[in-house]
Design a protein around this motif. Sequence first.
Motif, mmCIF file in Angstrom:
data_model
loop_
_atom_site.group_PDB
_atom_site.id
_atom_site.type_symbol
_atom_site.label_atom_id
_atom_site.label_comp_id
_atom_site.label_asym_id
_atom_site.label_seq_id
_atom_site.Cartn_x
_atom_site.Cartn_y
_atom_site.Cartn_z
ATOM 1 N N LEU A 82 2.363 7.088 6.602
ATOM 2 C CA LEU A 82 2.467 5.646 6.365
ATOM 3 C C LEU A 82 1.449 4.866 7.194
ATOM 4 O O LEU A 82 0.912 3.863 6.752
ATOM 5 N N ARG A 83 1.186 5.353 8.407
ATOM 6 C CA ARG A 83 0.340 4.559 9.316
ATOM 7 C C ARG A 83 -0.913 5.291 9.774
ATOM 8 O O ARG A 83 -1.730 4.706 10.469
ATOM 9 N N ARG A 84 -1.042 6.556 9.477
ATOM 10 C CA ARG A 84 -2.160 7.322 10.047
ATOM 11 C C ARG A 84 -3.094 7.789 8.940
ATOM 12 O O ARG A 84 -2.752 8.698 8.161
ATOM 13 N N GLU A 85 -4.255 7.198 8.905
ATOM 14 C CA GLU A 85 -5.187 7.494 7.814
ATOM 15 C C GLU A 85 -5.660 8.941 7.855
ATOM 16 O O GLU A 85 -5.948 9.529 6.809
ATOM 17 N N THR A 86 -5.732 9.540 9.047
ATOM 18 C CA THR A 86 -6.175 10.942 9.138
ATOM 19 C C THR A 86 -5.264 11.847 8.302
ATOM 20 O O THR A 86 -5.723 12.819 7.703
ATOM 21 N N VAL A 87 -3.968 11.504 8.268
ATOM 22 C CA VAL A 87 -3.008 12.309 7.498
ATOM 23 C C VAL A 87 -3.238 12.088 5.997
ATOM 24 O O VAL A 87 -3.252 13.036 5.203
ATOM 25 N N ASN A 112 6.178 11.495 1.120
ATOM 26 C CA ASN A 112 6.718 11.999 2.388
ATOM 27 C C ASN A 112 5.652 12.889 3.020
ATOM 28 O O ASN A 112 4.899 13.541 2.309
ATOM 29 N N SER A 113 5.598 12.893 4.359
ATOM 30 C CA SER A 113 4.767 13.908 5.024
ATOM 31 C C SER A 113 5.508 14.441 6.240
ATOM 32 O O SER A 113 6.335 13.731 6.835
ATOM 33 N N ASN A 254 -8.377 6.665 0.048
ATOM 34 C CA ASN A 254 -7.955 8.054 -0.145
ATOM 35 C C ASN A 254 -7.070 8.216 -1.377
ATOM 36 O O ASN A 254 -7.165 9.198 -2.097
ATOM 37 N N GLY A 255 -6.173 7.252 -1.573
ATOM 38 C CA GLY A 255 -5.242 7.374 -2.697
ATOM 39 C C GLY A 255 -3.990 6.550 -2.455
ATOM 40 O O GLY A 255 -3.944 5.700 -1.560
ATOM 41 N N ALA A 256 -2.955 6.844 -3.259
ATOM 42 C CA ALA A 256 -1.739 6.020 -3.266
ATOM 43 C C ALA A 256 -0.656 6.638 -2.387
ATOM 44 O O ALA A 256 -0.569 7.849 -2.243
ATOM 45 N N TYR A 257 0.160 5.759 -1.806
ATOM 46 C CA TYR A 257 1.277 6.233 -0.979
ATOM 47 C C TYR A 257 2.393 5.208 -1.012
ATOM 48 O O TYR A 257 2.176 4.048 -1.366
ATOM 49 N N LEU A 258 3.582 5.666 -0.662
ATOM 50 C CA LEU A 258 4.738 4.765 -0.692
ATOM 51 C C LEU A 258 4.555 3.669 0.338
ATOM 52 O O LEU A 258 4.109 3.927 1.451
ATOM 53 N N ARG A 259 4.961 2.457 -0.017
ATOM 54 C CA ARG A 259 4.859 1.323 0.904
ATOM 55 C C ARG A 259 5.899 1.443 2.024
ATOM 56 O O ARG A 259 5.697 1.012 3.130
ATOM 57 N N GLN A 260 7.037 2.025 1.688
ATOM 58 C CA GLN A 260 8.073 2.238 2.701
ATOM 59 C C GLN A 260 8.589 3.672 2.578
ATOM 60 O O GLN A 260 8.807 4.153 1.461
ATOM 61 N N THR A 261 8.807 4.309 3.717
ATOM 62 C CA THR A 261 9.256 5.704 3.676
ATOM 63 C C THR A 261 10.611 5.812 2.993
ATOM 64 O O THR A 261 11.404 4.859 2.990
ATOM 65 N N GLU A 265 12.826 4.428 7.725
ATOM 66 C CA GLU A 265 12.871 4.315 9.186
ATOM 67 C C GLU A 265 11.688 3.536 9.756
ATOM 68 O O GLU A 265 11.752 3.078 10.895
ATOM 69 N N LEU A 266 10.606 3.412 8.982
ATOM 70 C CA LEU A 266 9.416 2.738 9.498
ATOM 71 C C LEU A 266 9.210 1.435 8.724
ATOM 72 O O LEU A 266 9.479 1.380 7.521
ATOM 73 N N ALA A 267 8.712 0.423 9.416
ATOM 74 C CA ALA A 267 8.455 -0.861 8.746
ATOM 75 C C ALA A 267 7.447 -0.629 7.622
ATOM 76 O O ALA A 267 6.541 0.199 7.771
ATOM 77 N N PRO A 268 7.588 -1.360 6.508
ATOM 78 C CA PRO A 268 6.643 -1.163 5.401
ATOM 79 C C PRO A 268 5.201 -1.354 5.856
ATOM 80 O O PRO A 268 4.932 -2.182 6.712
#
Length: 269
Positions: A82-87, A112-113, A254-261, A265-268
Amino acid sequence: MTISTADLEAWRRDGCLIVRGAVAPEQLEAVVRTVDAEWQARAGNDHMIDILSGERIGESLRLADASPDLRRQVHKLNNLFLRRETVREAAFAPRLRAALETLLEGEPLICNSLNFERGSQQPFHLDTWYMPPPVEDRMVAVNIAIDPMTSTNGPFVYYPGSHLIDYYRFSSGHIAAVDGELHLCAAYMQAELERLGLKAETAVLEPGDAFIWHARLYHGGAPILDPDATRRSLVVHYWRADDLEAGRVRSDANGAYLRQTLRGELAPA
Ligand SMILES: O=C(O)CCC(=O)C(=O)O
């Protein structure tokens, strides 16, 4: 053509395939540095870890509340995507992304990761029990090896062909696990594996290899035989971007990902 005909045949037959050398060494190193940084900057860190071995097995806690010695236990570090571009960069390495797009028949979205530092030792399961996709079967998962996967560091194990077994429906009528009913589903899976004569196999991966599996592949982690052996990996689960309302989706280069997990548990982002 993004994956070979032989790979597609293997996918249809086995429910999995390996993209060798999908993620470059620099990208793997960037993921390792990211995980180290999370452990070093624990104060206020709200990423959740799930403990999978030792005295605190079964606990989920914020990294801020984890003592450094817990890092030696088998654990999952959740949802860095959600917050780490390296991932996200590793999860969408170009050859991997192209394969995902073909297999999903649409744009992949990270839902999810999980960062592991040791083999997971997870019992056999289906990912759909925990993160059922908006459209059945439109989900795949990937294990990106950072360390080699060997016979002693708790490798990934799976039943080739198990993706052809019909979904078990819980009492809700759905494929998401219902508390207290997993043993019924496990018994159903066991009976189906025996009926079809399917046998478990062990994945053998080198750093940078990506093992992709189907939403219905029955899989888990073998016991760790060498307690000192690490098995660092990045596991990513993907749905399809088009199967969600636009408000739930974010995208970057990089691509698409969920705005909220999914755990919320993490802020959007
Ligand atoms: O890598 C492993 O040991 C298994 C990971 C897994 O089963 C999962 O995250 O769904």
